[in-house]
Motif scaffolding. Structure first.
Motif, short mmCIF file in Angstrom:
data_model
loop_
_atom_site.label_atom_id
_atom_site.label_comp_id
_atom_site.label_asym_id
_atom_site.label_seq_id
_atom_site.Cartn_x
_atom_site.Cartn_y
_atom_site.Cartn_z
N MET A 7 0.90 -1.21 0.02
CA MET A 7 -0.07 0.03 -0.01
C MET A 7 0.83 1.11 -0.04
SD MET A 7 -3.10 -1.37 2.55
CE MET A 7 -4.14 -0.11 2.51
N PRO A 8 1.32 1.66 -1.24
CA PRO A 8 2.21 2.85 -1.41
C PRO A 8 1.68 4.20 -0.60
CG PRO A 8 1.98 1.77 -3.38
CD PRO A 8 1.09 1.21 -2.66
N ASP A 9 0.34 4.27 -0.52
CA ASP A 9 -0.16 5.50 0.25
C ASP A 9 0.28 5.32 1.52
OD1 ASP A 9 -1.70 6.61 -1.77
OD2 ASP A 9 -3.71 5.72 -1.37
N LEU A 10 0.88 4.50 2.27
CA LEU A 10 1.06 4.08 3.76
C LEU A 10 2.67 4.22 3.89
CD1 LEU A 10 -1.62 1.92 5.16
CD2 LEU A 10 -1.60 4.40 4.56
N ASP A 11 3.39 4.37 2.72
CA ASP A 11 4.96 4.70 2.86
C ASP A 11 5.40 5.42 3.79
OD1 ASP A 11 4.83 2.42 1.07
OD2 ASP A 11 5.79 3.49 -0.63
N ASP A 26 -6.75 3.01 -1.16
CA ASP A 26 -6.24 1.95 -0.26
C ASP A 26 -7.08 1.88 0.96
OD1 ASP A 26 -4.56 0.68 -1.89
OD2 ASP A 26 -2.59 1.68 -0.94
N ARG A 47 4.84 11.51 -6.46
CA ARG A 47 4.31 11.58 -5.11
C ARG A 47 5.84 11.80 -3.96
NH1 ARG A 47 0.96 7.13 -2.64
NH2 ARG A 47 0.61 6.21 -4.55
#
Lengths: 558, 558
Positions: free
Chosen positions: A81-85, B83, B396
């Motif tokens: 889940m890249p949104d959470l990196d 996500d 990003r």
């Protein structure tokens, strides 16, 4: 309710009901849904059988290979889940790419610890039904019973070659070992990795454990020389083939566990996965490769040369490393030319070990709780499935899926569902419709969550009911709306939107149906035996441990 | 450190230093970074000036239009992150699409409440420096001072046409109104939307407020007839043009606020945005359209015909609706053919109002805390920026950005940075390098977080220092590693990895530099005046409120 005639001439594509007169036996709750959707589901099932037949035809009649990668102690929000990196301070680009190429199960439920989740996946049954709901960390003389039918055994009957590599943790008795549970070949440790990753001197020096290293203590008052944990006396890793005996490998009498042993063991399993993919791809049979790394669990920093992540914690570093390994495995699958018809699944087995989160680099996430807990943080994981021949990339489904559903669904996708036994309760339902028709086509809207042998909560749709303390009125027990209160925190009803009089009662009804159904299908005992049966080369210190076990067993039967 | 000569012949593309002899004045911390990166940054700045010049040339010499959409009370994890749909029970497909087409700022810091964040964006200065660090909910007779220079005033000097629509909340005095702060035209409520969305009878019936509706109480013991909140006496929405007077619209003497008024007001602002985009796109000037919806804040379910989200809470429904509105706006920008050279920014202004979360449909998220709090949950928001002419889709960045940086950065991107005043401290730094060169090219690794006028925490890199209680030893104050402890929870040092002796002291040094620098640039007072100056059509009940204000002011000066 399904047409048992029209499909029966194509045995290979037969649906469950057409393959055997008796349908798969499910929990009571399933039949409430079936009653409401019987016609729709029957029509969909016929269509899916056709689709599966078409896919197999396009693949020269071969059902899909399955590579199942189960990562240890990784709850929802930790991989892919890249949104959470930015929150985690590490990334998992290979798993994210797999997600982009496949299907994300956004609401996958597991059991809250290793053994139960793994049993549930292997048997399609809640671990509690098999007597293996406890994750053992010492020699126990029990494990998955030979009576249970695993997905490996189901696939074997359909002609699959099955290989297991990595963590197993389904028991320390002979019948429970992977090569006695349907795998043609297996290499696995017998116990969980705490024995190696936490119960070693490196971890004790790092403050992650205590009273392990003999040189850091004296035995002045140790009347009972057998009580203290001697992790190196326990069997390390074994290798075996179907129906044969086993031998312990890479560990000599007198050796003690170190972090280096552990990392070496893990690298070896990964390298063996790469080798086995080459070998299996060359064969004629479809294959099931079950790879369960013991990593990412690791709690010492001593083996980090240079941190690769912003986080820098040992677990975060390890997750990033294992993501790289998964990249190697996916590359290998591409190289040998089997990507199109190989189902690859990557998922976590349960939430993180919260006791260690302050030193591991894992952090408190979206959901509350972790390993061993019935809270969403304990039983919600990321799960990704790629199957280019059948699944469109970037798909995402929010329906409830339980890890037991993999047993049933993978059996169906592999054209092996006719081999699922009909003489027992199977909790897993067939989620093929969700895979083929997408979001909202799931066949489950409920989960019963156990902690060990104890039913702790019930999920139905967006609601979650925590079972009350013994003696308390269940109608007043907290019911959480998971969208409005994801962390299951607002127990104080003055702080919550009351869920309407009756919800508590509805959940009590569910509980009664679930427990009542156990009259038809009682929970079973695990297999029991002397530990380490069938292992040819037990070390003297291991034999001593077995002797103590036998002595205690005889003592208790006096 | 920058070459002041070579670029001076192209005035339109001049960098800050070349445009004016005096560079922009920043906080002390900036100069520690500049000292370490001066040469690299100077080289990058030249290159960026060239790039900006090239982009303008390709756009017939026109700097980009700016559409800035600031959503109220939406912290990190609430928009544009698919996500997390399964957690929130709603989705924001239009904002997610914008994110896919542009740049996601993954670590955008705001101030913890509406007014401070909005002042910070408008002036490039922490609100505390402007005397407007408190979010007022009643008539206050103060607001953003005429002395402050807003981004609208900066852009005006570069020839932009500026329009503001929606929430404003920068004061109830004439000089603070948007059309007196650089906007050529503005329509906005004077106060915050609590007055409309919470302080109405519908909300009281829904249990979201109390003691508002006159028919639900008696005035038996009300000696002071002026104390109780009379939201309808406060000015509703005004319209004005630069340098002119204002008039209150759509509200008649004797009327009381209802949810219907509020929703009508919001729909009107959105429709006006669509109209203004058409009008402005037709003009010759570049434009700055500032759209600050009062929604998603809403706390009654009464106006929901049929829930569109799984969540069903009033805020969740409202977020989904506003996402649809943003879709309409993006479509309009496409239709009128200006998408390529229009910067669109969508972001939240601070975390959710946690007091209402149990009824709003918002939930506890990744970070702890919300509106009014210095915790990450209060000051971390999602922020997305699209500018097809310059920014690659799907970018990003995880560098720290502060909302004040938008002032400086948008000025630079619009070729207007030469108009940023040099006689005051500007907290915003130029983040153009981050936009053009991507992740790791940010020019900030610190943020000072105030709650109202009080410095509460300091962020530097991955660490966050909570200022200790007065009198406590700051060296022992908690320092959190945000990757390992995202929820800032492990205050007990026995539960945390000690951050090495010295971290507390390093943060104390930062604090001293920050506060010491205020000797050079002291915090200022807000503008002060009689409320509602320059509004032509005050209602009698509003005049009564003003009279009371004047009476109290005179009383206090006796």
């Amino acid at each position: 309710m399904r047409n048992l005639v029209i499909l029966s001439f194509v045995f290979a594509s037969a649906s469950v009901a057409s393959a055997q007169e008796t349908p798969i036996q499910h929990d009571a709750e399933h039949y409430l849904l079936l009653e409401q959707h019987a016609d729709k589901w029957a029509a969909e099932d016929s269509k899916i059988s056709e689709t599966l037949e078409e896919i197999r035809t396009a693949q020269n009649g071969k059902p899909p290979n399955i590579v199942y990668i189960l990562l240890d102690d990784l709850g929802f929000g930790e991989i892919g889940m890249p949104d959470l990196d930015v929150i985690r301070g590490y990334s998992t680009p290979n798993i994210s790419e797999l997600a982009d190429e496949g299907l994300s199960f956004m609401r996958m439920y597991t059991e809250p610890t290793c053994t139960p989740t793994r049993v549930a996946m292997m048997t399609g049954r809640y671990a509690v039904r098999t007597g293996t709901s406890e994750a053992k960390s010492v020699v126990s003389g029990d494990g998955l019973s030979a009576w249970e039918t695993t997905i490996a055994e189901v696939l074997s009957q359909r002609g699959y070659e099955n290989v297991h590599l990595g963590k197993w943790h389904l028991g320390d008795i002979e019948e429970s070992f992977a090569f006695n549970q349907g795998f043609d070949y297996a290499e696995h440790p017998v116990h969980q990795q705490g024995q190696m990753a936490i119960m070693n001197a490196d971890a004790e020096l790092a403050g992650a454990s205590a009273a392990i290293a003999p040189h850091l203590r004296t035995d002045t008052y140790e009347l009972d020389a057998g009580f203290r944990v001697k992790p190196h006396s326990m069997v390390y890793g074994i290798i075996g083939e179907k129906g044969g005996t086993a031998r312990e490998v890479n560990f000599e009498p007198g050796e003690v566990f170190t972090q280096e042993h552990y990392m070496h063991m893990e690298e070896n399993y990964k390298n063996r996965v790469l080798e086995e993919i080459e070998r299996l791809a060359d064969g004629d049979k479809p294959f099931f490769l079950n790879y369960w790394p013991q990593l990412p669990i690791t709690l010492t920093l001593g083996n980090i040369d240079q941190a690769q992540t912003l986080n820098g914690g040992p677990m975060a570093e390890s997750i990033a490393m294992v993501d790289g390994w998964i990249g190697e495995i996916l590359d290998k699958i591409d190289q040998v030319g089997i990507a199109e018809n190989t189902i690859v699944i990557v998922m976590g087995d349960n939430g993180p070990f919260m006791q260690y989160r302050w030193r591991s680099g894992q952090n408190d996430r979206i959901y509350r709780g972790g390993k061993n807990q019935h809270l969403e943080g304990g039983v919600r994981v990321n799960a990704f499935m790629r199957w280019p021949a059948a699944i469109e990339g970037g798909s995402r489904v929010q329906d409830i899926v339980h890890v037991t559903d993999l047993f049933t669904t993978l059996s169906r996708l592999s054209d092996a569902d006719q081999y699922i036994p009909r003489d027992r309760l199977i909790d897993g339902v067939d989620q093929s419709p969700l895979i083929f028709m997408g979001d909202t086509n799931g066949r489950r809207d409920y989960v019963f969550v156990y902690e060990g042998p104890t039913l702790r909560s019930i999920v139905k749709q967006q609601f979650k009911f925590h079972l009350p303390e013994p003696g308390a009125n269940p109608i007043a027990a907290p019911v959480f709306d998971l969208y409005k209160d994801s962390r299951e925190e607002r127990v104080d009803t003055s702080q919550t939107i009351p869920l309407g009089v009756g919800y508590g009662g509805l959940f009590v009804d569910m509980m009664k149906r679930h427990l009542g159904w156990k009259m038809k299908y009682p929970d079973r005992e695990p297999g029991r035996d002397v530990p380490y049966g069938g292992i040819e080369n037990l070390r003297p210190e291991t034999q001593e441990l077995v002797n103590r076990f036998v002595f205690v067993r005889e003592l208790m039967s006096r």
